[in-house]
Design a protein around this motif. Structure first.
Motif, PDB file in Angstrom:
ATOM      1  N   SER A   7     -13.960  15.399  48.854  1.00  0.00           N
ATOM      2  CA  SER A   7     -12.544  15.158  48.592  1.00  0.00           C
ATOM      3  C   SER A   7     -11.870  14.547  49.812  1.00  0.00           C
ATOM      4  O   SER A   7     -12.190  14.876  50.953  1.00  0.00           O
ATOM      5  N   PHE A   8     -10.951  13.644  49.546  1.00  0.00           N
ATOM      6  CA  PHE A   8     -10.203  12.945  50.583  1.00  0.00           C
ATOM      7  C   PHE A   8      -8.709  13.137  50.362  1.00  0.00           C
ATOM      8  O   PHE A   8      -8.230  13.088  49.226  1.00  0.00           O
ATOM      9  N   LEU A   9      -8.001  13.321  51.455  1.00  0.00           N
ATOM     10  CA  LEU A   9      -6.545  13.330  51.448  1.00  0.00           C
ATOM     11  C   LEU A   9      -6.087  12.275  52.437  1.00  0.00           C
ATOM     12  O   LEU A   9      -6.509  12.284  53.596  1.00  0.00           O
ATOM     13  N   ILE A  10      -5.265  11.366  51.964  1.00  0.00           N
ATOM     14  CA  ILE A  10      -4.664  10.377  52.848  1.00  0.00           C
ATOM     15  C   ILE A  10      -3.206  10.765  53.033  1.00  0.00           C
ATOM     16  O   ILE A  10      -2.453  10.861  52.060  1.00  0.00           O
ATOM     17  N   ILE A  11      -2.834  11.003  54.283  1.00  0.00           N
ATOM     18  CA  ILE A  11      -1.454  11.364  54.610  1.00  0.00           C
ATOM     19  C   ILE A  11      -0.741  10.112  55.101  1.00  0.00           C
ATOM     20  O   ILE A  11      -1.162   9.489  56.078  1.00  0.00           O
ATOM     21  N   ASN A  12       0.311   9.758  54.406  1.00  0.00           N
ATOM     22  CA  ASN A  12       1.148   8.619  54.770  1.00  0.00           C
ATOM     23  C   ASN A  12       2.390   9.143  55.481  1.00  0.00           C
ATOM     24  O   ASN A  12       3.112   9.973  54.926  1.00  0.00           O
ATOM     25  N   ARG A  13       2.663   8.627  56.676  1.00  0.00           N
ATOM     26  CA  ARG A  13       3.824   9.078  57.446  1.00  0.00           C
ATOM     27  C   ARG A  13       4.778   7.949  57.826  1.00  0.00           C
ATOM     28  O   ARG A  13       5.862   8.195  58.309  1.00  0.00           O
ATOM     29  N   LYS A  14       4.372   6.722  57.638  1.00  0.00           N
ATOM     30  CA  LYS A  14       5.140   5.582  58.148  1.00  0.00           C
ATOM     31  C   LYS A  14       5.961   4.906  57.058  1.00  0.00           C
ATOM     32  O   LYS A  14       5.603   4.905  55.887  1.00  0.00           O
ATOM     33  N   ALA A  15       7.047   4.285  57.495  1.00  0.00           N
ATOM     34  CA  ALA A  15       7.902   3.507  56.595  1.00  0.00           C
ATOM     35  C   ALA A  15       7.088   2.364  55.989  1.00  0.00           C
ATOM     36  O   ALA A  15       6.053   1.967  56.539  1.00  0.00           O
ATOM     37  N   PRO A  16       7.557   1.819  54.882  1.00  0.00           N
ATOM     38  CA  PRO A  16       6.778   0.786  54.203  1.00  0.00           C
ATOM     39  C   PRO A  16       6.615  -0.504  55.006  1.00  0.00           C
ATOM     40  O   PRO A  16       5.644  -1.230  54.811  1.00  0.00           O
ATOM     41  N   TYR A  17       7.530  -0.797  55.894  1.00  0.00           N
ATOM     42  CA  TYR A  17       7.472  -2.046  56.647  1.00  0.00           C
ATOM     43  C   TYR A  17       7.709  -1.754  58.127  1.00  0.00           C
ATOM     44  O   TYR A  17       8.204  -0.703  58.492  1.00  0.00           O
ATOM     45  N   GLY A  18       7.327  -2.691  58.967  1.00  0.00           N
ATOM     46  CA  GLY A  18       7.497  -2.511  60.405  1.00  0.00           C
ATOM     47  C   GLY A  18       6.164  -2.297  61.112  1.00  0.00           C
ATOM     48  O   GLY A  18       6.067  -2.464  62.313  1.00  0.00           O
ATOM     49  N   SER A  19       5.162  -1.895  60.363  1.00  0.00           N
ATOM     50  CA  SER A  19       3.794  -1.778  60.881  1.00  0.00           C
ATOM     51  C   SER A  19       2.858  -1.927  59.688  1.00  0.00           C
ATOM     52  O   SER A  19       3.296  -1.959  58.544  1.00  0.00           O
ATOM     53  N   SER A  20       1.576  -1.990  59.987  1.00  0.00           N
ATOM     54  CA  SER A  20       0.597  -2.135  58.900  1.00  0.00           C
ATOM     55  C   SER A  20       0.132  -0.795  58.345  1.00  0.00           C
ATOM     56  O   SER A  20      -0.694  -0.752  57.436  1.00  0.00           O
TER      57      SER A  20
END
Length: 122
Positions: A7-20
């Motif tokens: 099992s994998f969990l991807i944690i997203n913490r960044k805004a949609p734009y401004g970085s990749s």
């Protein structure tokens, strides 16, 4: 290839734009899903802004991230979790999000992380 599923969990913490970071997280999620591994996505901090519809990315010379998010269902990625506090702090209501999400408090997030074999954070 082994039949063992991880099992994998991807944690997203960044805004949609401004970085990749946001786009990278989605690319990794789509890649993992191709190998039919159990996958969950967790949106925290400014990443909850990724979930708002109708991004106007062309105004800042970027490709719209919403198109990638709409592909999640097609790739059978349906375990989408959102930090309830992150939404609240940014004045976003769950009804503002068109994707099927599950809200989690801090205890729910801790429990979700503990259940995973691999956790990737972007």
């Amino acid at each position: 290839m082994s039949d063992t599923k991880k099992s994998f969990l991807i944690i997203n913490r960044k805004a949609p734009y401004g970085s990749s970071a946001a786009r990278d997280a989605l690319d990794v999620a789509l890649t993992i899903s191709v190998f039919e591994q159990p996958l969950s996505l967790l949106f925290m901090d400014d990443a909850v802004l990724q979930l708002l519809p109708d991004h106007q990315a062309t105004l800042i010379g970027q490709k719209n991230l919403s198109a990638n998010l709409s592909m999640l269902e097609m790739y059978d990625i349906d375990q989408l979790y959102v930090c309830q506090q992150a939404l609240s702090l940014r004045g976003i209501r769950p009804d503002d999000i068109t994707l099927n999400i599950t809200l989690l408090d801090s205890q729910g997030i801790a429990s979700l992380i503990k259940q995973q074999d691999h956790v990737l954070s972007f």
